[in-house]
Design a protein around this motif. Structure first.
Motif, mmCIF file in Angstrom:
data_model
loop_
_atom_site.group_PDB
_atom_site.id
_atom_site.type_symbol
_atom_site.label_atom_id
_atom_site.label_comp_id
_atom_site.label_asym_id
_atom_site.label_seq_id
_atom_site.Cartn_x
_atom_site.Cartn_y
_atom_site.Cartn_z
ATOM 1 N N THR A 170 12.616 33.303 18.818
ATOM 2 C CA THR A 170 12.977 34.081 17.634
ATOM 3 C C THR A 170 12.694 35.562 17.860
ATOM 4 O O THR A 170 13.502 36.425 17.472
ATOM 5 C CB THR A 170 12.216 33.559 16.410
ATOM 6 O OG1 THR A 170 12.527 32.170 16.213
ATOM 7 C CG2 THR A 170 12.577 34.333 15.155
ATOM 8 N N ALA A 183 9.066 30.194 18.294
ATOM 9 C CA ALA A 183 8.600 31.507 17.829
ATOM 10 C C ALA A 183 8.938 32.599 18.829
ATOM 11 O O ALA A 183 9.423 33.677 18.448
ATOM 12 C CB ALA A 183 7.090 31.457 17.575
ATOM 13 N N ALA A 200 9.390 34.838 13.259
ATOM 14 C CA ALA A 200 8.916 33.898 14.268
ATOM 15 C C ALA A 200 7.879 32.933 13.692
ATOM 16 O O ALA A 200 7.891 31.734 14.011
ATOM 17 C CB ALA A 200 8.331 34.659 15.458
#
Length: 523
Positions: free
Chosen positions: A33, A30, A43
């Protein structure tokens, strides 16, 4: 501030973005991302889909999800209901005729259509920034290459693996046994499904060869599921429901989830001066247990698809009448065993990005490994969310074709003065409303910092008595027993919480529950 000489963990503080979830690889993905230019939606989807590979006993693309979203530049929270429906041909009277007084826990009768993939695609289409292929790339990589089995995952797998049947044993057991900590779990079939979703969007899952694998497998297992049922699966945008408590607003997803139970529970607790009590003492635990018994009784009467009488359930006078039933000196009887199955297996992820978009996302196949069944070609684990239906004739939540069952999974958010201050979730099946209320009261009544509020011991009243974690000392347990509670030391941790505070200064504070393998990360 915690005692740094004792075992524990600190909250994570960051300025640009943060994630809290139940597995470290998902938290890392996450954050990566976000760093690649994605937003909180990108994410959260990237991390959530990966959680289905990291924690396959808890969740997967054969399951459902719910989302609360605060868009960037706005404080207006929206919800997304990604829960699937029962097949159109499901009939409660036919199940009763087969001798079922309540829904089975496992097996083909419990399989509802998977709603999470449609929700992920709809959420990404409306609010994502990166291409879907980029968002799904990490999960595809790990599904192909494999993930080392984490300690809490291995703990759950050893128990839940006994319920696997047929093809599911081939995909989720290692030579017929649950994996040990550190063994590598691979899911190449799911990697191929995710590649198709990355190329084709929802059609890559709800059409073509993947849809054929899903429906053919369900039919071979004795299901009444059809391609029309799968094609009709669609997530719905919703508006949150809320209540005020000690200066904050708790926002929950509306039914068919059980979020209204958390609101009623806080409404009841608002009639008591919790702040004067010992937060780890018997009196606080007793009041919470009694309020939970009453709130969950209302849940079992009213929450369904569609939900009736929500205005009554959440009315101030309802909470006032229920609070008056609580005797500070004596426990009410244990609640009756519900007609619907309730359990603990789910994952949760929350992400806040640089622009302060905030996502609260919960994702589940219900019990450990869901129905215990999987598709023959791709190994998609089917959820048993239909076990959440009632078979009581005329009950609002009575099983029926194209209906959504009462759901235990609930994403949450707190707001203060019209500003969203904390996306959060507390995993743990039926415990979740109680977990939401406990986290809020830990923060508001007892002034705990976020990580302390998450770490604090928990208890939960259900039909088997008052389940209590080992974090409570023996003296408290003795006092609760003297009040009439039938105590049961919990054989596992109660739930697992993740949360991110959006401080007015712009700093993010993220906390993660040590009851899980995961962590909070920020940058």
């Amino acid at each position: 501030m915690r005692d740094f000489q004792k075992p524990g963990r600190s909250a994570v503080f960051a300025s640009n973005g943060a994630c809290a979830t139940s597995h470290p690889l998902a938290a890392q993905v996450a954050i990566e991302t976000l760093k690649r230019g994605g937003n909180a939606v990108d994410a959260a989807i990237a991390g959530a889909v990966l959680l289905g590979i990291c924690e396959p006993q808890m969740t997967g693309i054969g399951g459902d999800c719910f989302v609360l979203l605060k868009p960037a530049g706005s404080e207006e929270v929206v919800g997304l209901n990604g829960s699937g429906r029962a097949p159109a041909a499901l009939r409660a009277d036919e199940l009763r005729a087969k001798g079922h007084a309540r829904m089975p826990t496992h097996g083909i009768e419990t399989v509802t259509l998977p709603g999470a993939v449609d929700a992920f695609c709809k959420l990404h289409d409306a609010h994502g920034r990166l291409p879907l292929a980029d968002v799904l790339a990490p999960a595809i990589h790990y599904a192909d290459e494999g993930v080392p089995v984490a300690p809490r995952v291995a703990f759950d797998w050893a128990t839940d693996g006994h319920d696997l049947r047929g093809d599911a044993r081939r995909y989720y057991l290692f030579d017929g046994a649950a994996p040990q900590v550190g063994q590598i779990f691979r899911a190449p079939g799911q990697a191929e499904v995710l590649r198709r979703i990355a190329r084709e969007g929802r059609e890559g899952f709800y059409g073509g060869e993947v849809a054929e694998d899903i429906i053919a497998s369900l039919r071979a297992l004795g299901g009444c599921h059809t391609h029309d049922d799968l094609t009709a699966t669609s997530a719905d945008w919703t508006a949150p429901i809320s209540t005020g408590y000690r200066g904050v607003d708790l926002l929950e997803h509306p039914p068919n989830g059980q979020g209204a139970t958390a609101l009623l529970l806080l409404n009841i607790l608002g009639h008591f001066d919790l702040g004067r009590l010992d937060p780890l003492g018997a009196e606080r635990a007793h009041l919470e247990a009694e309020a939970a018994k009453l709130a969950y009784d209302a849940r079992d009467r009213f929450i369904a698809d569609p939900a009736a009488r929500m205005d009554h359930m959440l009315a101030p006078e309802t909470a006032s009448r229920l609070a008056a039933l609580i005797d500070p000196r004596r426990a009410l009887p244990d609640p009756s065993r519900t007609a619907e199955a309730v359990h603990r297996d789910t994952v949760y992820i929350t992400v806040v990005d640089r622009d302060r978009m905030a996502v609260s996302l919960i994702y589940s196949i219900f019990w450990g490994f869901g129905a215990g069944l999987a598709s023959a070609r791709f190994g998609i684990n089917f959820q048993n969310r239909g076990a959440g239906f009632s078979l009581v004739p005329g009950h609002p939540n009575e099983a029926g074709g194209c209906k959504r069952p009462m759901h235990t999974i609930i994403p949450g958010m707190l707001a203060e003065g019209g500003r969203v201050t904390m996306p959060f979730g507390v995993m743990g099946g039926s415990f979740q409303p109680c977990g939401h209320a406990r986290l809020v009261t830990n923060l508001r009544d007892f002034g705990m910092d976020l990580q302390t509020a998450i770490d604090a011991p928990r208890c939960f009243a259900d039909a088997d008595g008052l389940r209590i974690e080992t974090g409570y000392d023996a003296g408290v347990r003795d006092q609760l027993a003297a009040l009439g509670h039938r105590l049961r030391l919990s054989d596992e941790p109660l739930g697992g919480a993740q949360a991110i505070i959006l401080h007015p200064s712009g700093v993010l504070e993220a906390g993660s529950d040590p009851r899980k393998d995961g962590c909070a990360l920020g940058y």
